[in-house]
Design a protein around this motif. Structure first.
Motif, PDB file in Angstrom:
ATOM      1  N   GLY A   1      35.741  41.428  45.529  1.00  0.00           N
ATOM      2  CA  GLY A   1      36.279  41.176  46.754  1.00  0.00           C
ATOM      3  C   GLY A   1      37.849  41.448  46.957  1.00  0.00           C
ATOM      4  N   LYS A   2      38.392  41.912  45.971  1.00  0.00           N
ATOM      5  CA  LYS A   2      39.909  42.292  46.139  1.00  0.00           C
ATOM      6  C   LYS A   2      40.091  43.996  45.842  1.00  0.00           C
ATOM      7  CE  LYS A   2      41.241  37.519  44.634  1.00  0.00           C
ATOM      8  NZ  LYS A   2      42.095  36.965  43.455  1.00  0.00           N
ATOM      9  N   PRO A   3      39.627  44.748  46.768  1.00  0.00           N
ATOM     10  CA  PRO A   3      39.948  46.005  46.549  1.00  0.00           C
ATOM     11  C   PRO A   3      41.359  46.580  46.023  1.00  0.00           C
ATOM     12  CG  PRO A   3      39.017  45.507  48.841  1.00  0.00           C
ATOM     13  CD  PRO A   3      39.677  44.370  48.114  1.00  0.00           C
ATOM     14  N   GLY A   4      41.232  47.455  45.093  1.00  0.00           N
ATOM     15  CA  GLY A   4      42.340  47.692  44.590  1.00  0.00           C
ATOM     16  C   GLY A   4      42.902  47.112  43.367  1.00  0.00           C
ATOM     17  N   GLN A   5      42.373  46.041  42.917  1.00  0.00           N
ATOM     18  CA  GLN A   5      43.091  45.048  41.947  1.00  0.00           C
ATOM     19  C   GLN A   5      41.891  45.036  40.833  1.00  0.00           C
ATOM     20  OE1 GLN A   5      44.362  41.080  43.114  1.00  0.00           O
ATOM     21  NE2 GLN A   5      44.857  41.733  45.060  1.00  0.00           N
ATOM     22  N   PHE A   6      42.230  44.986  39.471  1.00  0.00           N
ATOM     23  CA  PHE A   6      41.453  44.939  38.350  1.00  0.00           C
ATOM     24  C   PHE A   6      41.975  43.923  37.412  1.00  0.00           C
ATOM     25  CE2 PHE A   6      41.972  49.427  40.232  1.00  0.00           C
ATOM     26  CZ  PHE A   6      40.515  49.618  40.160  1.00  0.00           C
ATOM     27  N   ARG A   7      41.036  43.562  36.669  1.00  0.00           N
ATOM     28  CA  ARG A   7      41.041  42.752  35.580  1.00  0.00           C
ATOM     29  C   ARG A   7      40.932  43.206  34.180  1.00  0.00           C
ATOM     30  NH1 ARG A   7      36.783  39.423  33.767  1.00  0.00           N
ATOM     31  NH2 ARG A   7      34.912  39.710  35.056  1.00  0.00           N
ATOM     32  N   PRO A   8      41.431  42.854  33.357  1.00  0.00           N
ATOM     33  CA  PRO A   8      41.081  43.511  31.769  1.00  0.00           C
ATOM     34  C   PRO A   8      39.781  42.835  31.205  1.00  0.00           C
ATOM     35  CG  PRO A   8      43.125  41.966  31.719  1.00  0.00           C
ATOM     36  CD  PRO A   8      42.624  41.834  33.079  1.00  0.00           C
ATOM     37  N   LEU A   9      39.216  43.479  30.583  1.00  0.00           N
ATOM     38  CA  LEU A   9      37.883  43.160  29.791  1.00  0.00           C
ATOM     39  C   LEU A   9      37.712  43.640  28.523  1.00  0.00           C
ATOM     40  CD1 LEU A   9      35.011  41.245  30.438  1.00  0.00           C
ATOM     41  CD2 LEU A   9      34.105  43.607  30.603  1.00  0.00           C
ATOM     42  N   GLY A  10      37.676  42.493  27.633  1.00  0.00           N
ATOM     43  CA  GLY A  10      37.780  43.170  26.284  1.00  0.00           C
ATOM     44  C   GLY A  10      36.304  43.248  25.843  1.00  0.00           C
TER      45      GLY A  10
ATOM     46  N   GLY B   1      44.935  22.912  41.661  1.00  0.00           N
ATOM     47  CA  GLY B   1      45.908  23.499  40.577  1.00  0.00           C
ATOM     48  C   GLY B   1      45.694  25.057  40.106  1.00  0.00           C
ATOM     49  N   ASP B   2      46.675  25.636  39.739  1.00  0.00           N
ATOM     50  CA  ASP B   2      46.186  27.179  39.605  1.00  0.00           C
ATOM     51  C   ASP B   2      47.357  27.619  38.379  1.00  0.00           C
ATOM     52  OD1 ASP B   2      47.406  30.273  40.146  1.00  0.00           O
ATOM     53  OD2 ASP B   2      45.211  30.129  41.030  1.00  0.00           O
ATOM     54  N   ILE B   3      46.678  27.967  37.460  1.00  0.00           N
ATOM     55  CA  ILE B   3      47.672  28.267  36.244  1.00  0.00           C
ATOM     56  C   ILE B   3      48.042  29.839  36.257  1.00  0.00           C
ATOM     57  CG2 ILE B   3      47.582  28.514  33.737  1.00  0.00           C
ATOM     58  CD1 ILE B   3      45.700  26.082  33.807  1.00  0.00           C
ATOM     59  N   LYS B   4      48.967  30.285  35.860  1.00  0.00           N
ATOM     60  CA  LYS B   4      49.483  31.577  35.911  1.00  0.00           C
ATOM     61  C   LYS B   4      48.931  32.181  34.730  1.00  0.00           C
ATOM     62  CE  LYS B   4      53.809  31.880  38.239  1.00  0.00           C
ATOM     63  NZ  LYS B   4      55.397  32.161  38.223  1.00  0.00           N
ATOM     64  N   GLY B   5      48.076  33.283  34.985  1.00  0.00           N
ATOM     65  CA  GLY B   5      47.442  34.012  33.699  1.00  0.00           C
ATOM     66  C   GLY B   5      47.033  33.131  32.745  1.00  0.00           C
ATOM     67  N   CYS B   6      46.043  32.333  33.073  1.00  0.00           N
ATOM     68  CA  CYS B   6      45.805  31.400  31.876  1.00  0.00           C
ATOM     69  C   CYS B   6      45.162  31.967  30.723  1.00  0.00           C
ATOM     70  CB  CYS B   6      44.362  30.436  32.593  1.00  0.00           C
ATOM     71  SG  CYS B   6      43.915  29.133  31.649  1.00  0.00           S
ATOM     72  N   PHE B   7      44.181  32.842  30.723  1.00  0.00           N
ATOM     73  CA  PHE B   7      43.448  33.562  29.625  1.00  0.00           C
ATOM     74  C   PHE B   7      44.361  34.339  28.794  1.00  0.00           C
ATOM     75  CE2 PHE B   7      39.799  32.391  32.371  1.00  0.00           C
ATOM     76  CZ  PHE B   7      38.895  31.614  31.636  1.00  0.00           C
ATOM     77  N   ASP B   8      45.302  34.863  29.465  1.00  0.00           N
ATOM     78  CA  ASP B   8      46.217  35.990  28.816  1.00  0.00           C
ATOM     79  C   ASP B   8      47.437  35.066  28.281  1.00  0.00           C
ATOM     80  OD1 ASP B   8      44.721  38.000  29.835  1.00  0.00           O
ATOM     81  OD2 ASP B   8      45.981  38.031  31.529  1.00  0.00           O
ATOM     82  N   ASN B   9      47.611  33.760  28.372  1.00  0.00           N
ATOM     83  CA  ASN B   9      48.791  33.254  28.237  1.00  0.00           C
ATOM     84  C   ASN B   9      48.342  31.952  27.170  1.00  0.00           C
ATOM     85  OD1 ASN B   9      50.921  34.854  29.225  1.00  0.00           O
ATOM     86  ND2 ASN B   9      50.221  33.847  31.318  1.00  0.00           N
TER      87      ASN B   9
END
Length: 544
Positions: free
Chosen positions: A107-116, A188-196
């Motif tokens: 639902g967000k064209p042009g945006q990506f998220r990292p997957l390990g 509540g919205d946490i900035k970059g939760c899983f990355d931090n």
């Protein structure tokens, strides 16, 4: 092979039940001997079966070995598991770096998220550790946490919110309505939760319940394994890799500190004799009742993974103060930061978006304010856009069945996700009409020289056993409006097989859910005898 697997599952289920029962009975103790169970061949075989059945079995880690390659070898699984067990028992097992791939955000064209993507061996070891850690922590997690937990879904969290904000209270005159139990919500919205997520904090919380040093060292090794992205290795000092089997549990262990901050409003305290209450729901409601009478704010958190809301009964000043205290708590305790742009304070009658649904209190002349789960207009527009992309002119060379096969899963998946919303049937009917129109437009482009009547004769067919027609080639276009629209029932909330039955549901009991208002002679929101109704300015002229 099936007989061996079922025997292994039965053995593991017995171990998990014992761990769960012990964890509930000893909430302040730590288990010290898990390693022998982690490395037991039966546990590893069940973990292997879990990895094989997962959709990610086709993906390879940094060693380029897939599950299929292992299965093609002679005695491949047996040799692979024996080698894995030997490495674990000798203490020479070292996790490989995670292969990072970027996947598009839905639902967000042009945006990506990292997957390990871990290696197959790492996945098996993670699954073996998870199968023993999960029952220990599942017994400790509070019933307001729903994300990444077995047999729980986002519809459970949404229904909990709907029940919690439903007006319930003491007996009021016929010309009045019970006030809602909560007036505000902190989104509540946490900035970059899983990355931090801080590794030290994760391990500290893990060691409060697990004191087996070998297990803790393996978990810490997975956190520090590093990432390999486009051939470049980078160390991981923060965060849990998204895609690992163990990562969701570690994230929940960390983020469960949020609901523990409000545990006094969710979990009943013990009696003066130090014993648990026979009906903890009554004790929770009485505590909230006395807090409201004293003029103190009452709060209820609902969390799904890293998305959470805090329902608040109190004044606007109390809500704003709580938001600042929550931000300070996350920064000091979890080393996480609330996004100032996305963390908002909202009145419940204005509504808020949570887990893709719109939640709000709407006025009804029959019974006052009433909770509603609604389909956001933006989500319906996004679905129509996706259908339009699948029926464009660039696909006129493909058969109709290919178009139908692409649209049907999207329609039915979207419909099942929103079928518990109020007014969903009307939205589904509009979506069906739009899908019908797009397919008709596509057919006219595919057959520009064919008349409309002939196209109808070819593809507008009667559905078997029904007095209805639909676009059909080999299989018909799905009809979303055929889905049954109903309220999700939390009384039937399911639990893992190893969990013991509780004396009463953590969400529902005979009178009302623990997050919602109160029983007889208890206040539902602000005390109606001493405090003004929080939405009096909206109800002028509406009362009889």
């Amino acid at each position: 092979m099936d007989t061996v697997y079922h025997a292994d599952k039965a053995w593991l289920l017995d171990i998990q039940h014992r761990l769960y029962k012990w964890s509930r009975a000893e909430p302040d103790e730590a288990y010290r001997d898990l390693w022998n169970w982690v490395t037991d061949p039966r546990n590893l075989r069940v973990a292997w079966g879990r990895v094989v059945r997962n959709r990610g079995a086709r993906s390879a880690g940094t060693d380029r070995v897939t599950v299929r390659k292992i299965l093609q070898r002679k005695n491949g699984p047996e040799r692979f598991l024996e080698e894995t067990r030997t490495l674990l028992r000798l203490g020479t097992f070292r996790p490989s770096p995670v292969r990072r791939v970027m996947i598009p955000k839905r639902g967000k064209p042009g945006q990506f998220r990292p997957l390990g993507v871990p290696t197959v061996r790492d996945r098996v070891v993670q699954a073996a550790v998870l199968q023993l850690l999960e029952p220990i922590f599942e017994a400790c997690f509070l019933p307001v946490s729903y994300g990444f937990r077995p047999r729980k879904a986002c519809r459970d969290a949404l229904e909990h919110i709907r029940n919690a904000i439903r007006p319930k209270g003491g007996r009021l005159p016929q010309t009045d309505w019970s006030p809602p139990p909560y007036e505000w919500v902190i989104e509540g919205d946490i900035k970059g939760c899983f990355d931090n997520i801080d590794h030290h904090h994760v391990m500290s919380r893990l060691r409060t319940r697990v004191r087996d040093n070998k297990v803790c060292r393996v978990v810490n090794a997975f956190l520090k394994a590093g990432v390999l992205s486009e051939g470049v290795f980078s160390r991981t000092h923060l965060g849990t890799p998204q895609g690992g089997i163990l990562s969701p549990l570690l994230a929940n262990i960390t983020l469960s500190a949020i609901e523990e901050r409000y545990a006094r409003f969710v979990a009943a305290r013990k009696t003066r004799q130090g014993k648990p209450y026979a009906r903890p729901g009554d004790a929770i409601r009485k505590f909230r009742h006395y807090e409201r009478k004293a003029g103190r704010p009452v709060m209820l958190p609902i969390r799904y993974a890293d998305d959470f809301v805090v329902l608040v009964a109190g004044t606007e000043e109390q809500v704003r103060a709580e938001k600042e205290e929550l931000a300070s708590f996350l920064s000091a305790e979890l080393k996480l930061t609330l996004s100032p742009e996305k963390t908002r304070i909202t009145r419940l009658n204005e509504g808020f978006i949570f887990l893709g649904h719109r939640v709000r209190l709407k006025w009804d002349d029959r019974w006052g304010y009433w909770p509603r789960l609604e389909v956001p207009k933006e989500k319906a527009k996004q679905l129509c856009h996706n259908i339009k992309q699948l029926t464009g002119r660039d696909r006129v060379h493909e058969p109709l069945q290919a178009i139908i096969d692409d649209i049907n899963p999207i329609l039915m998946g979207w419909g099942n996700f929103y079928r518990h919303c109020i007014g969903a049937k009307a939205v589904f009917t509009r979506i069906d009409h739009y899908a019908w129109t797009r397919v008709w437009s596509w057919l006219r482009k595919k057959y520009p020289k064919t008349g409309a009547r002939k196209i109808y004769r070819l593809h507008w067919r009667k559905l078997p056993g029904r007095n209805r027609r639909q676009w059909t080639d080999e299989r018909p276009l799905a009809i979303v409006a055929d889905l049954r629209v109903e309220r999700h029932n939390l009384i039937g909330l399911k639990y893992p097989d190893y969990a013991q039955l509780l004396p009463e549901s953590p969400v529902h009991n005979e009178r009302c859910p623990p997050g919602s208002g109160t029983g007889d002679e208890e206040t539902g929101g602000s005390n109606p005898t001493t405090a003004p109704h929080p939405h009096d300015h909206l109800k002028g002229g509406r009362r009889a």
